[in-house]
Design an enzyme around this catalytic site. Structure first.
Site, PDB file in Angstrom:
ATOM      1  N   ARG A  94      51.972  -9.243  86.485  1.00 29.14           N
ATOM      2  CA  ARG A  94      52.770  -8.087  86.025  1.00 29.14           C
ATOM      3  C   ARG A  94      53.055  -7.064  87.119  1.00 29.14           C
ATOM      4  O   ARG A  94      53.275  -5.891  86.831  1.00 29.14           O
ATOM      5  CB  ARG A  94      52.105  -7.413  84.823  1.00 29.14           C
ATOM      6  CG  ARG A  94      52.018  -8.357  83.638  1.00 29.14           C
ATOM      7  CD  ARG A  94      51.853  -7.629  82.319  1.00 29.14           C
ATOM      8  NE  ARG A  94      51.577  -8.611  81.279  1.00 29.14           N
ATOM      9  CZ  ARG A  94      50.348  -9.006  80.937  1.00 29.14           C
ATOM     10  NH1 ARG A  94      49.297  -8.481  81.521  1.00 29.14           N
ATOM     11  NH2 ARG A  94      50.204  -9.906  80.001  1.00 29.14           N
ATOM     12  N   HIS A  96      82.822  -8.886  92.865  1.00 30.08           N
ATOM     13  CA  HIS A  96      81.733  -9.786  92.465  1.00 30.08           C
ATOM     14  C   HIS A  96      82.023 -10.569  91.195  1.00 30.08           C
ATOM     15  O   HIS A  96      81.392 -11.587  90.957  1.00 30.08           O
ATOM     16  CB  HIS A  96      80.431  -8.995  92.306  1.00 30.08           C
ATOM     17  CG  HIS A  96      79.806  -8.636  93.620  1.00 30.08           C
ATOM     18  ND1 HIS A  96      80.396  -7.757  94.507  1.00 30.08           N
ATOM     19  CD2 HIS A  96      78.653  -9.050  94.221  1.00 30.08           C
ATOM     20  CE1 HIS A  96      79.623  -7.634  95.580  1.00 30.08           C
ATOM     21  NE2 HIS A  96      78.562  -8.401  95.430  1.00 30.08           N
ATOM     22  N   ARG A 111      76.992   2.554  88.529  1.00 27.32           N
ATOM     23  CA  ARG A 111      76.559   1.523  89.475  1.00 27.32           C
ATOM     24  C   ARG A 111      77.445   0.288  89.447  1.00 27.32           C
ATOM     25  O   ARG A 111      77.504  -0.486  90.392  1.00 27.32           O
ATOM     26  CB  ARG A 111      75.101   1.121  89.188  1.00 27.32           C
ATOM     27  CG  ARG A 111      74.582   0.062  90.149  1.00 27.32           C
ATOM     28  CD  ARG A 111      73.088  -0.168  90.051  1.00 27.32           C
ATOM     29  NE  ARG A 111      72.690  -1.173  91.033  1.00 27.32           N
ATOM     30  CZ  ARG A 111      71.452  -1.343  91.474  1.00 27.32           C
ATOM     31  NH1 ARG A 111      70.500  -0.581  91.034  1.00 27.32           N
ATOM     32  NH2 ARG A 111      71.172  -2.265  92.366  1.00 27.32           N
ATOM     33  N   LYS A 134      75.704   2.983  98.970  1.00 28.63           N
ATOM     34  CA  LYS A 134      75.000   2.248  97.924  1.00 28.63           C
ATOM     35  C   LYS A 134      73.862   3.093  97.349  1.00 28.63           C
ATOM     36  O   LYS A 134      73.655   3.136  96.137  1.00 28.63           O
ATOM     37  CB  LYS A 134      74.444   0.927  98.460  1.00 28.63           C
ATOM     38  CG  LYS A 134      73.604   0.208  97.420  1.00 28.63           C
ATOM     39  CD  LYS A 134      73.530  -1.269  97.574  1.00 28.63           C
ATOM     40  CE  LYS A 134      72.818  -1.856  96.342  1.00 28.63           C
ATOM     41  NZ  LYS A 134      72.590  -3.278  96.450  1.00 28.63           N
ATOM     42  N   GLU A 178      72.219   0.329  86.134  1.00 26.78           N
ATOM     43  CA  GLU A 178      73.587  -0.143  85.936  1.00 26.78           C
ATOM     44  C   GLU A 178      74.092   0.013  84.502  1.00 26.78           C
ATOM     45  O   GLU A 178      74.599  -0.918  83.894  1.00 26.78           O
ATOM     46  CB  GLU A 178      73.694  -1.623  86.392  1.00 26.78           C
ATOM     47  CG  GLU A 178      75.124  -2.052  86.628  1.00 26.78           C
ATOM     48  CD  GLU A 178      75.238  -3.380  87.380  1.00 26.78           C
ATOM     49  OE1 GLU A 178      74.668  -3.491  88.465  1.00 26.78           O
ATOM     50  OE2 GLU A 178      75.904  -4.271  86.861  1.00 26.78           O
ATOM     51  N   GLU A 216      80.390  -6.914 102.406  1.00 30.41           N
ATOM     52  CA  GLU A 216      79.831  -5.870 101.542  1.00 30.41           C
ATOM     53  C   GLU A 216      80.099  -4.483 102.129  1.00 30.41           C
ATOM     54  O   GLU A 216      80.263  -3.506 101.387  1.00 30.41           O
ATOM     55  CB  GLU A 216      78.318  -6.069 101.334  1.00 30.41           C
ATOM     56  CG  GLU A 216      77.932  -7.319 100.533  1.00 30.41           C
ATOM     57  CD  GLU A 216      78.158  -7.184  99.020  1.00 30.41           C
ATOM     58  OE1 GLU A 216      78.578  -6.108  98.543  1.00 30.41           O
ATOM     59  OE2 GLU A 216      77.928  -8.186  98.304  1.00 30.41           O
ATOM     60  N   HIS A 222      81.179 -14.056  92.401  1.00 37.23           N
ATOM     61  CA  HIS A 222      80.053 -14.838  91.882  1.00 37.23           C
ATOM     62  C   HIS A 222      80.501 -16.198  91.370  1.00 37.23           C
ATOM     63  O   HIS A 222      79.796 -17.191  91.517  1.00 37.23           O
ATOM     64  CB  HIS A 222      79.344 -14.064  90.763  1.00 37.23           C
ATOM     65  CG  HIS A 222      78.333 -13.096  91.278  1.00 37.23           C
ATOM     66  ND1 HIS A 222      77.770 -12.119  90.490  1.00 37.23           N
ATOM     67  CD2 HIS A 222      77.776 -12.948  92.503  1.00 37.23           C
ATOM     68  CE1 HIS A 222      76.916 -11.415  91.210  1.00 37.23           C
ATOM     69  NE2 HIS A 222      76.909 -11.894  92.432  1.00 37.23           N
ATOM     70  N   HIS A 234      77.641 -15.598 100.607  1.00 34.95           N
ATOM     71  CA  HIS A 234      77.855 -14.642  99.525  1.00 34.95           C
ATOM     72  C   HIS A 234      78.983 -13.677  99.893  1.00 34.95           C
ATOM     73  O   HIS A 234      79.908 -13.440  99.110  1.00 34.95           O
ATOM     74  CB  HIS A 234      76.564 -13.870  99.258  1.00 34.95           C
ATOM     75  CG  HIS A 234      76.712 -12.745  98.274  1.00 34.95           C
ATOM     76  ND1 HIS A 234      76.914 -12.957  96.925  1.00 34.95           N
ATOM     77  CD2 HIS A 234      76.724 -11.395  98.448  1.00 34.95           C
ATOM     78  CE1 HIS A 234      77.021 -11.779  96.309  1.00 34.95           C
ATOM     79  NE2 HIS A 234      76.914 -10.823  97.220  1.00 34.95           N
ATOM     80  N   ASN A 293      79.966  -3.723  91.892  1.00 36.90           N
ATOM     81  CA  ASN A 293      80.351  -5.098  91.572  1.00 36.90           C
ATOM     82  C   ASN A 293      81.798  -5.409  91.928  1.00 36.90           C
ATOM     83  O   ASN A 293      82.295  -6.489  91.614  1.00 36.90           O
ATOM     84  CB  ASN A 293      80.104  -5.376  90.089  1.00 36.90           C
ATOM     85  CG  ASN A 293      78.621  -5.393  89.775  1.00 36.90           C
ATOM     86  OD1 ASN A 293      77.854  -6.055  90.449  1.00 36.90           O
ATOM     87  ND2 ASN A 293      78.220  -4.630  88.768  1.00 36.90           N
ATOM     88  N   LYS A 304      67.358  -4.349  92.629  1.00 30.97           N
ATOM     89  CA  LYS A 304      67.667  -5.584  91.900  1.00 30.97           C
ATOM     90  C   LYS A 304      66.905  -6.742  92.527  1.00 30.97           C
ATOM     91  O   LYS A 304      66.960  -6.947  93.734  1.00 30.97           O
ATOM     92  CB  LYS A 304      69.162  -5.885  91.958  1.00 30.97           C
ATOM     93  CG  LYS A 304      70.007  -5.041  91.017  1.00 30.97           C
ATOM     94  CD  LYS A 304      71.431  -5.576  90.969  1.00 30.97           C
ATOM     95  CE  LYS A 304      72.292  -4.780  90.002  1.00 30.97           C
ATOM     96  NZ  LYS A 304      73.686  -5.277  89.972  1.00 30.97           N
TER      97      LYS A 304
END
Lengths: 359, 359
Positions: B116, B239, B232, B218, B228, B180, B243, B257, B236, B138
């Site tokens: 955890r 993206h 935020r 960022k 998000e 990016e 993606h 990427h 994206n 993230k």
């Protein structure tokens, strides 16, 4: 209906058909996908009751998992994530975990990591998950024999606790839950410990009041220390040894989680007594209560060595020392106590010999 | 040394050998286990530098993973958890992720769910991970072809950004990071967009100042909206389509990427322009910039159908509608804009035809 509110999560205790669940399904989550996760037991005994009483679930996807703690594993988690992806579940949808601790632990982890987290609701259907597993924000799965090795802290949006589901439980499942209730008594007060023991002797489903009392003990502790930096560790009474027993016997004899915790409580009470922390009278009371309802599993000298080795992987340890919760009296314990390996060996051997004498 | 502080995490930008890392290893984490996660690339190019400069790592366990986004999968995560268990790693120990986005994403997820959650430190070694992946909390892994489908929000205790590692990067890896950075420019201001473009034209490793500017863009966005829920989402940009391209081409041609995001930015700018949101002049500026540095991958009509179908699984969607970030002008975008499937199809077909004309 009784309510317990925390920052992030509402607990409702009582008849689920008059709870806020109906409104949640038909209002909050009216226009999103609903996914119900069940195992073979809760599908058999509880799902129809839910589908009959809640029209909001009429179009829910049902994900059925194999029952049993030995299925609380990553491969099952992976297959649920794949199913959610196939159903096109988004992070705005909701997952409803209907089942025992295996379903609420695993389903909570599934929901907390899918697309970095979506809402989930817990409906515990066993006594164990009502008084323990579905409260407090712990989610997780086992890694091989290591209990709850993988998981996150994450709260359900709501938990509905309705004893209606308890009537279908076999006796050993009730006893599994009662073990955690005894633990709540040992942590909290002699009065609660006695009330739990009395309910067990009357061989009944525990009353709503008794369930609520136990939940409140856990709730107070986790509210004070949600991520187990300190005080929350008292809830691990019986679990240092209990988890090892559960891992060790997992694939061999069917011991419930509560059964292992009960034996763990007794052995840790024995260690407390041998260290001079716990009066002999209190220790005898604990031991007699456990022996009255729970059988000692048999193990060999070699197995003692294996189990003691497993103690080093307990999540509560630090600096390679085994840290344990010990009992000071019935109603009071201390946590983060370093217990040398030799004292665990002594406890395991003591009860191994006792086992032989009892047969 | 430049510092950016957030609630839970400190970013240090500059020479890592004079950063706070040495003190952390020899003081904060002096008496706990240290585990360094690397992939084949960062082991080859960065690990020795770290071991030479930091005596605090002399007894660290090294976990080596296969390089490449296609290895950012659950089975690899499972094997790392098993290795940590074997090493007896406790929740008081620390994990150091040394590598590109695959290592910081996966390593962050590994650390956040093991027992955890235990502390982790990110040391990004690619431009992409410096300006993007290792900031913002993230973590995650792919589920089959679905990018970052599984993960949690979780902050490292510290991130160390040192351009010393950039000198070993191949050109396509620099371009991946630059994509990016172009995105940060498009979100933030025409000035930043131009500065990034100019650095790309000079064919150089970006300056510390330029890296810092992009990180600050960022950082400001994620500080305002860490999980998000709103703002935020602008990050994206590019993206939604990016993606899908990345998932679609993953096992066929090696697109980075950033390369996929660059093409995604262009296609989403095209959609913005066709909807009348973005002036033609700005659209041409974006398209020319992307075409100057990034090649269009070839795809068939059938593949357009497959890719459009994949759009429905984007994490940002709601109510089965595809939600996209669109560009209003260079330096400003809007999020949560519902874009009908037909407009994506049009964009994919437009660039498919353009691809043929360009050959």
């Amino acid at each position: 209906m009784k309510y317990i509110d925390t920052n992030n999560c509402r607990l409702e205790i009582g008849d689920i058909t008059t709870s806020s669940l109906d409104e949640k399904l038909n209002f909050t989550y009216a226009h999103v996908k609903k996914v119900v996760i069940v195992d073979e037991n809760s599908r058999e005994n509880c799902l129809e009751y839910m589908l009959t009483n809640f029209t909001g679930l009429s179009e829910a996807e049902i994900i059925l998992l194999p029952a049993g703690e030995d299925n609380k594993q990553l491969n099952i988690v992976g297959s649920v994530w794949e199913a959610l992806t196939e159903y096109g579940v988004s992070r705005h949808d909701v997952i409803i975990n209907l089942g025992g601790g295996m379903i609420t632990d695993l389903g909570g982890f599934v929901a907390s990591c899918y697309k970095r987290g979506l809402d989930f609701i817990n409906i515990p259907t066993t006594l164990l998950s009502m008084v323990d597993a579905s409260i407090g924000g712990k989610t997780g799965v086992n890694l091989g024999h290591y209990k709850n090795q993988i998981g996150v802290f994450s709260d359900p949006v709501a938990v509905y606790i309705d004893p209606v589901f308890l009537s279908t439980l076999p006796g050993y499942e009730l006893l599994s839950g009662y073990a955690e209730m005894l633990k709540h008594g040992l942590i909290h007060s002699e009065a609660l410990f006695s009330s739990v023991l009395q309910a067990m002797r009357e061989d009944e489903i525990p009353s709503l009041d008794l369930i609520e009392s136990c939940i409140r003990v856990k709730h107070e502790v986790v509210t004070e220390d949600p991520t187990e930096k300190g005080k929350r560790k008292v809830l691990n009474l019986g679990h240092t040894i209990g988890h090892v027993l559960e891992g060790h016997f997992m694939n061999r004899i069917p011991l419930t989680h509560g059964h292992c915790v009960a034996i763990g409580i007794m052995m840790e009470a024995y260690i407390s007594y041998r260290r001079g922390m716990l009066a002999e009278e209190d220790f005898r009371l604990v031991q007699d209560a456990i022996f009255e309802f729970y059988e000692l599993p048999a193990y060999s000298n070699d197995e003692v060595g294996e189990m003691v080795a497993m103690l080093y992987n307990d999540k509560k340890n630090a600096n390679n020392a085994i840290l344990c919760v010990l009992l000071q009296k019935i109603g009071d314990c201390s946590y983060d106590i370093e217990v040398p390996e030799s004292q665990f060996v002594e406890a395991f051997l003591h009860y191994k010999n006792l086992q032989i004498n009892m047969n």
